[in-house]
Design an enzyme around this catalytic site. Structure first.
Site, PDB file in Angstrom:
ATOM      1  N   GLU A 187      14.748 -25.338 -25.143  1.00 40.17           N
ATOM      2  CA  GLU A 187      13.352 -25.679 -24.841  1.00 40.17           C
ATOM      3  C   GLU A 187      12.408 -25.053 -25.862  1.00 40.17           C
ATOM      4  O   GLU A 187      12.813 -24.223 -26.680  1.00 40.17           O
ATOM      5  CB  GLU A 187      12.993 -25.209 -23.432  1.00 40.17           C
ATOM      6  CG  GLU A 187      13.231 -23.721 -23.217  1.00 40.17           C
ATOM      7  CD  GLU A 187      12.218 -23.080 -22.299  1.00 40.17           C
ATOM      8  OE1 GLU A 187      11.020 -23.227 -22.582  1.00 40.17           O
ATOM      9  OE2 GLU A 187      12.632 -22.413 -21.336  1.00 40.17           O
ATOM     10  N   LYS A 245       1.441 -26.984 -22.930  1.00 42.37           N
ATOM     11  CA  LYS A 245       2.681 -26.785 -22.175  1.00 42.37           C
ATOM     12  C   LYS A 245       2.959 -28.072 -21.397  1.00 42.37           C
ATOM     13  O   LYS A 245       2.142 -28.499 -20.584  1.00 42.37           O
ATOM     14  CB  LYS A 245       2.519 -25.591 -21.232  1.00 42.37           C
ATOM     15  CG  LYS A 245       3.757 -25.234 -20.430  1.00 42.37           C
ATOM     16  CD  LYS A 245       3.461 -24.019 -19.552  1.00 42.37           C
ATOM     17  CE  LYS A 245       4.592 -23.730 -18.594  1.00 42.37           C
ATOM     18  NZ  LYS A 245       4.256 -22.634 -17.664  1.00 42.37           N
ATOM     19  N   VAL A 296      11.390 -26.416 -18.920  1.00 42.42           N
ATOM     20  CA  VAL A 296      12.747 -26.771 -18.492  1.00 42.42           C
ATOM     21  C   VAL A 296      12.790 -28.236 -18.053  1.00 42.42           C
ATOM     22  O   VAL A 296      13.671 -28.999 -18.458  1.00 42.42           O
ATOM     23  CB  VAL A 296      13.228 -25.842 -17.360  1.00 42.42           C
ATOM     24  CG1 VAL A 296      14.502 -26.381 -16.698  1.00 42.42           C
ATOM     25  CG2 VAL A 296      13.470 -24.426 -17.888  1.00 42.42           C
ATOM     26  N   ASP A 313       2.715 -23.671  -4.741  1.00 46.68           N
ATOM     27  CA  ASP A 313       2.982 -23.596  -6.178  1.00 46.68           C
ATOM     28  C   ASP A 313       4.496 -23.551  -6.395  1.00 46.68           C
ATOM     29  O   ASP A 313       5.128 -22.504  -6.255  1.00 46.68           O
ATOM     30  CB  ASP A 313       2.299 -22.360  -6.779  1.00 46.68           C
ATOM     31  CG  ASP A 313       2.326 -22.370  -8.301  1.00 46.68           C
ATOM     32  OD1 ASP A 313       2.992 -23.255  -8.879  1.00 46.68           O
ATOM     33  OD2 ASP A 313       1.673 -21.495  -8.911  1.00 46.68           O
ATOM     34  N   SER A 338       7.509 -24.966  -9.104  1.00 48.13           N
ATOM     35  CA  SER A 338       7.742 -25.525 -10.431  1.00 48.13           C
ATOM     36  C   SER A 338       8.376 -26.911 -10.356  1.00 48.13           C
ATOM     37  O   SER A 338       9.274 -27.161  -9.544  1.00 48.13           O
ATOM     38  CB  SER A 338       8.654 -24.596 -11.231  1.00 48.13           C
ATOM     39  OG  SER A 338       9.075 -25.216 -12.427  1.00 48.13           O
ATOM     40  N   ALA A 339       7.928 -27.788 -11.260  1.00 45.03           N
ATOM     41  CA  ALA A 339       8.534 -29.122 -11.372  1.00 45.03           C
ATOM     42  C   ALA A 339       9.976 -29.050 -11.866  1.00 45.03           C
ATOM     43  O   ALA A 339      10.717 -30.033 -11.749  1.00 45.03           O
ATOM     44  CB  ALA A 339       7.704 -29.989 -12.319  1.00 45.03           C
ATOM     45  N   ASP A 340      10.382 -27.888 -12.396  1.00 44.41           N
ATOM     46  CA  ASP A 340      11.774 -27.731 -12.842  1.00 44.41           C
ATOM     47  C   ASP A 340      12.754 -28.041 -11.715  1.00 44.41           C
ATOM     48  O   ASP A 340      13.827 -28.608 -11.949  1.00 44.41           O
ATOM     49  CB  ASP A 340      12.036 -26.291 -13.310  1.00 44.41           C
ATOM     50  CG  ASP A 340      11.249 -25.889 -14.543  1.00 44.41           C
ATOM     51  OD1 ASP A 340      10.595 -26.764 -15.151  1.00 44.41           O
ATOM     52  OD2 ASP A 340      11.292 -24.692 -14.895  1.00 44.41           O
ATOM     53  N   LYS A 358      13.198 -16.989 -13.011  1.00 37.28           N
ATOM     54  CA  LYS A 358      12.386 -15.871 -13.501  1.00 37.28           C
ATOM     55  C   LYS A 358      12.048 -14.948 -12.330  1.00 37.28           C
ATOM     56  O   LYS A 358      11.634 -15.401 -11.267  1.00 37.28           O
ATOM     57  CB  LYS A 358      11.124 -16.397 -14.181  1.00 37.28           C
ATOM     58  CG  LYS A 358      11.416 -17.215 -15.434  1.00 37.28           C
ATOM     59  CD  LYS A 358      10.139 -17.692 -16.106  1.00 37.28           C
ATOM     60  CE  LYS A 358      10.463 -18.479 -17.373  1.00 37.28           C
ATOM     61  NZ  LYS A 358      10.897 -19.852 -17.109  1.00 37.28           N
TER      62      LYS A 358
END
EC number: 4.2.1.70
Length: 312
Positions: free
Chosen positions: A31, A93, A113, A145, A147-149, A166
């Site tokens: 990435e 981003k 990602v 909240d 992540s779209a990952d 993370k």
């Protein structure tokens, strides 16, 4: 390479990566958000170039992915890597939501990602090495909240090798989310979920596998069975580079409190938290971050080689 025909004006694959795909050599995607938003310059560009060399030494071909001038690029030049490193947070981003707009506007974009998985899949690349995946943020029961990952992992056929999610995230909720959407969370030689800077956490992975060949075999069976979606391979940071749990947790707690006080939300939260944790640990977390990326690149190369051997 890919069943979906996409215009070369939108997607460009470097000659090195094209040759590898054509000749069925193992390829590892990388990435670019880690370059622009994950580390300061010049360590970001230096690390990215060294990670590519590490993959080549393992007998695989690196494919760093980004959007350059509105073109999705698979395999970057050193100049393009350095451009992303120098521009840093000025580079957009890009996750799934943002990808078409950055391409349409002819801009530069650093892929997360999620968007790296999308572009890797378009190119026909099945293995991707990163630092850590995104996940469910702390306090998500109030903010939503997430992540779209995680949704990309549920839907896109790419294996992501990481040091876990993370550790600035809510690891428990992240594992629950992955379970809900049927994403295998594989612990490489571990039953405990690695927590990015630390080798363990209070949470378990869904299965422990001890070799690259076992992981590659699972990939083949999963996708040949029509079970779409990715796999997460959680690879603990090498012991000599791991951080003391109390040190990193204290820094994360302080950084999270500061982010809340300053109203830092959405896609800016992860870069803010990682940078602040690096400051609070006197740069130790950045050193650990760099080393875990190298470690993941080595394992991803081994998995890519085994997968290529099995899948042909």
């Amino acid at each position: 390479m890919s069943e979906l025909k996409i215009s070369p004006e939108l997607l460009q694959i470097s000659p090195e990566v094209q040759d590898a795909l054509k000749n069925k050599k193992p390829v590892v995607a990388l990435e670019s958000t880690i370059i622009s938003h994950g580390m300061p310059f010049p360590q970001n560009a230096q690390t990215a170039i060294e990670v590519e060399e590490t993959i080549r030494k393992q007998g695989a071909v690196p494919a760093t992915i980004a959007i350059i001038g509105g073109v999705m690029k698979v395999g970057l030049s050193k100049e393009e890597i350095e451009l992303l490193g120098r521009e840093g947070h000025n580079v957009t981003k890009v996750s799934r939501r943002d990808l078409p707009f950055v391409v349409a506007a002819g801009k530069n974009g650093a892929t997360t990602v999620a968007s790296t998985m999308i572009i890797a899949a378009l190119a026909g690349i099945k293995v991707f090495a990163t630092g850590g995946i995104g996940g469910v943020h702390r306090g998500a029961e109030h903010t939503f909240d997430i992540s779209a990952d995680l949704q990309e992992l549920a839907n896109t056929n790419v294996t992501v090798v990481c040091a876990g999610a993370k550790s600035i995230l809510d690891l428990g909720l992240t594992t629950e989310y992955l379970e809900t959407f049927g994403v295998p969370l594989i612990g490489y030689q571990t039953k405990a979920l690695p927590a990015f800077f630390c080798r363990t956490s209070p949470f378990d992975v869904s299965i422990r596998l001890d070799s690259a060949s076992e992981i590659a075999r699972a990939m083949v069976v999963k996708w040949q069975s029509g079970l779409n979606g990715g796999l997460v391979v959680a690879n603990p940071i090498p012991e000599q580079f791991a951080m003391p749990e109390h040190t990193i947790n204290a820094a994360i707690d302080q950084a999270v409190a500061e982010a809340e006080a300053q109203g830092v939300i959405g896609k800016e939260s992860t870069p803010f938290l990682l940078a602040r944790v690096a400051e609070l640990t006197g740069g130790d977390s950045l050193k650990s971050n760099i080393q875990l990326v190298f470690n993941n690149a080595i394992l991803a190369s081994e998995i890519a080689k085994e997968y290529q051997r099995l899948a042909g």
